[in-house]
Write a protein that holds these residues in place. Sequence first.
Motif, PDB file in Angstrom:
ATOM      1  N   ASN A 106       0.856  -1.191   0.000  1.00 51.92           N
ATOM      2  CA  ASN A 106       0.000   0.000   0.000  1.00 51.92           C
ATOM      3  C   ASN A 106       0.893   1.243   0.000  1.00 51.92           C
ATOM      4  O   ASN A 106       1.459   1.602   1.028  1.00 51.92           O
ATOM      5  CB  ASN A 106      -0.905  -0.013   1.234  1.00 51.92           C
ATOM      6  N   PRO A 107       1.040   1.931  -1.122  1.00 50.05           N
ATOM      7  CA  PRO A 107       1.964   3.069  -1.209  1.00 50.05           C
ATOM      8  C   PRO A 107       1.528   4.288  -0.398  1.00 50.05           C
ATOM      9  O   PRO A 107       2.289   5.223  -0.239  1.00 50.05           O
ATOM     10  CB  PRO A 107       2.002   3.387  -2.702  1.00 50.05           C
ATOM     11  N   VAL A 108       0.323   4.284   0.150  1.00 52.57           N
ATOM     12  CA  VAL A 108      -0.163   5.409   0.938  1.00 52.57           C
ATOM     13  C   VAL A 108       0.319   5.321   2.389  1.00 52.57           C
ATOM     14  O   VAL A 108       0.347   6.312   3.106  1.00 52.57           O
ATOM     15  CB  VAL A 108      -1.712   5.472   0.882  1.00 52.57           C
ATOM     16  N   LEU A 109       0.718   4.156   2.804  1.00 51.08           N
ATOM     17  CA  LEU A 109       1.176   3.929   4.171  1.00 51.08           C
ATOM     18  C   LEU A 109       2.349   4.841   4.508  1.00 51.08           C
ATOM     19  O   LEU A 109       3.284   4.989   3.716  1.00 51.08           O
ATOM     20  CB  LEU A 109       1.589   2.458   4.334  1.00 51.08           C
ATOM     21  N   SER A 110       2.301   5.465   5.673  1.00 54.62           N
ATOM     22  CA  SER A 110       3.380   6.336   6.137  1.00 54.62           C
ATOM     23  C   SER A 110       3.781   5.879   7.535  1.00 54.62           C
ATOM     24  O   SER A 110       2.926   5.753   8.425  1.00 54.62           O
ATOM     25  CB  SER A 110       2.894   7.785   6.155  1.00 54.62           C
ATOM     26  N   GLN A 111       5.079   5.622   7.736  1.00 54.45           N
ATOM     27  CA  GLN A 111       5.544   5.105   9.019  1.00 54.45           C
ATOM     28  C   GLN A 111       7.023   5.401   9.224  1.00 54.45           C
ATOM     29  O   GLN A 111       7.756   5.625   8.262  1.00 54.45           O
ATOM     30  CB  GLN A 111       5.313   3.596   9.109  1.00 54.45           C
ATOM     31  N   THR A 112       7.434   5.417  10.474  1.00 54.99           N
ATOM     32  CA  THR A 112       8.848   5.539  10.836  1.00 54.99           C
ATOM     33  C   THR A 112       9.128   4.585  11.984  1.00 54.99           C
ATOM     34  O   THR A 112       8.203   4.177  12.703  1.00 54.99           O
ATOM     35  CB  THR A 112       9.218   6.969  11.283  1.00 54.99           C
ATOM     36  N   ILE A 113      10.395   4.248  12.155  1.00 56.75           N
ATOM     37  CA  ILE A 113      10.808   3.448  13.296  1.00 56.75           C
ATOM     38  C   ILE A 113      12.186   3.936  13.729  1.00 56.75           C
ATOM     39  O   ILE A 113      13.016   4.291  12.893  1.00 56.75           O
ATOM     40  CB  ILE A 113      10.819   1.926  12.977  1.00 56.75           C
ATOM     41  N   THR A 167       6.066   4.677  14.592  1.00 58.56           N
ATOM     42  CA  THR A 167       5.059   5.720  14.395  1.00 58.56           C
ATOM     43  C   THR A 167       4.336   5.498  13.077  1.00 58.56           C
ATOM     44  O   THR A 167       4.957   5.425  12.024  1.00 58.56           O
ATOM     45  CB  THR A 167       5.719   7.117  14.392  1.00 58.56           C
ATOM     46  N   MET A 168       3.030   5.404  13.156  1.00 52.93           N
ATOM     47  CA  MET A 168       2.177   5.329  11.969  1.00 52.93           C
ATOM     48  C   MET A 168       1.644   6.733  11.702  1.00 52.93           C
ATOM     49  O   MET A 168       1.278   7.445  12.636  1.00 52.93           O
ATOM     50  CB  MET A 168       0.994   4.389  12.209  1.00 52.93           C
ATOM     51  N   ASN A 169       1.590   7.132  10.431  1.00 48.26           N
ATOM     52  CA  ASN A 169       1.085   8.449  10.026  1.00 48.26           C
ATOM     53  C   ASN A 169       1.773   9.580  10.792  1.00 48.26           C
ATOM     54  O   ASN A 169       1.106  10.414  11.414  1.00 48.26           O
ATOM     55  CB  ASN A 169      -0.434   8.532  10.210  1.00 48.26           C
ATOM     56  N   PRO A 170       3.116   9.609  10.761  1.00 52.32           N
ATOM     57  CA  PRO A 170       3.823  10.636  11.539  1.00 52.32           C
ATOM     58  C   PRO A 170       3.449  12.050  11.127  1.00 52.32           C
ATOM     59  O   PRO A 170       3.155  12.309   9.968  1.00 52.32           O
ATOM     60  CB  PRO A 170       5.301  10.355  11.244  1.00 52.32           C
ATOM     61  N   ARG A 171       3.409  12.915  12.130  1.00 50.21           N
ATOM     62  CA  ARG A 171       3.143  14.347  11.948  1.00 50.21           C
ATOM     63  C   ARG A 171       1.788  14.624  11.288  1.00 50.21           C
ATOM     64  O   ARG A 171       1.643  15.561  10.504  1.00 50.21           O
ATOM     65  CB  ARG A 171       4.289  15.022  11.181  1.00 50.21           C
ATOM     66  N   THR A 172       0.808  13.776  11.565  1.00 50.16           N
ATOM     67  CA  THR A 172      -0.560  14.013  11.095  1.00 50.16           C
ATOM     68  C   THR A 172      -1.498  13.904  12.297  1.00 50.16           C
ATOM     69  O   THR A 172      -1.098  13.453  13.375  1.00 50.16           O
ATOM     70  CB  THR A 172      -1.005  12.985  10.031  1.00 50.16           C
ATOM     71  N   GLU A 173      -2.756  14.272  12.097  1.00 42.64           N
ATOM     72  CA  GLU A 173      -3.728  14.141  13.195  1.00 42.64           C
ATOM     73  C   GLU A 173      -4.068  12.676  13.476  1.00 42.64           C
ATOM     74  O   GLU A 173      -4.603  12.355  14.531  1.00 42.64           O
ATOM     75  CB  GLU A 173      -4.988  14.947  12.910  1.00 42.64           C
ATOM     76  N   ASN A 174      -3.729  11.790  12.551  1.00 41.50           N
ATOM     77  CA  ASN A 174      -3.965  10.357  12.741  1.00 41.50           C
ATOM     78  C   ASN A 174      -2.739   9.613  13.274  1.00 41.50           C
ATOM     79  O   ASN A 174      -2.697   8.386  13.236  1.00 41.50           O
ATOM     80  CB  ASN A 174      -4.391   9.715  11.417  1.00 41.50           C
ATOM     81  N   GLN A 175      -1.754  10.350  13.740  1.00 40.59           N
ATOM     82  CA  GLN A 175      -0.513   9.728  14.219  1.00 40.59           C
ATOM     83  C   GLN A 175      -0.790   8.768  15.382  1.00 40.59           C
ATOM     84  O   GLN A 175      -1.541   9.091  16.297  1.00 40.59           O
ATOM     85  CB  GLN A 175       0.458  10.821  14.681  1.00 40.59           C
ATOM     86  N   LYS A 176      -0.171   7.601  15.313  1.00 39.90           N
ATOM     87  CA  LYS A 176      -0.227   6.602  16.388  1.00 39.90           C
ATOM     88  C   LYS A 176       1.199   6.150  16.652  1.00 39.90           C
ATOM     89  O   LYS A 176       1.939   5.853  15.710  1.00 39.90           O
ATOM     90  CB  LYS A 176      -1.087   5.409  15.994  1.00 39.90           C
TER      91      LYS A 176
END
Length: 174
Positions: free
Chosen positions: A85-92, A115-124
């Motif tokens: 899924n190219p929309v996925l945004s994450q860091t470790i 971190t999922m969806n870093p620097r967004t309101e949906n960040q987890k």
Amino acid sequence: MNRLSTYIISLLLLCSNMATSQNINDLKEINSQIWNNFSKSFETLNYELFESLHSKDLIRVNGGDYKSIRNKEAYLEGYKSRWSNPVLSQTISFRFSERICKDGMASERGVYKFTMNPRTENQKIYYGKFHVILRKENGLWKILIDYDSSENESINETETLYQNTFAVDDFEKY
């Protein structure tokens, strides 16, 4: 006798520093080959890079609430499908409590921050402990055993364990 004692102490200090330098060189090599590429593969969703970090003999263990043990193929299959899924945004990122390496083998323990969806309101943000065993295979470091656990989600940013660990490039502790 005083000169002999001074010579022996100097020789011991020199040998001790040489052993430490070798250890730090190995740690720098591990950072370059494993940890930098591990983080990069997560950020770019590069499955091939991620797969290349693992030994063909990989044993992957999840502890805590998600108990499982898998071989390389079973473990990596989940990443292959998730990262399509190219929309996925994450860091470790990783912090270390212990790093031991010698003779082409290494044991590294610490805490990761995912971190999922870093620097967004949906960040987890998720945290966990990890322990990896690495070995050099054909001149390259590979992950042989990879264990992690969220400790039943008890690790967080303010948790002492995370704050009292060391950055990937902080070699003074080792």
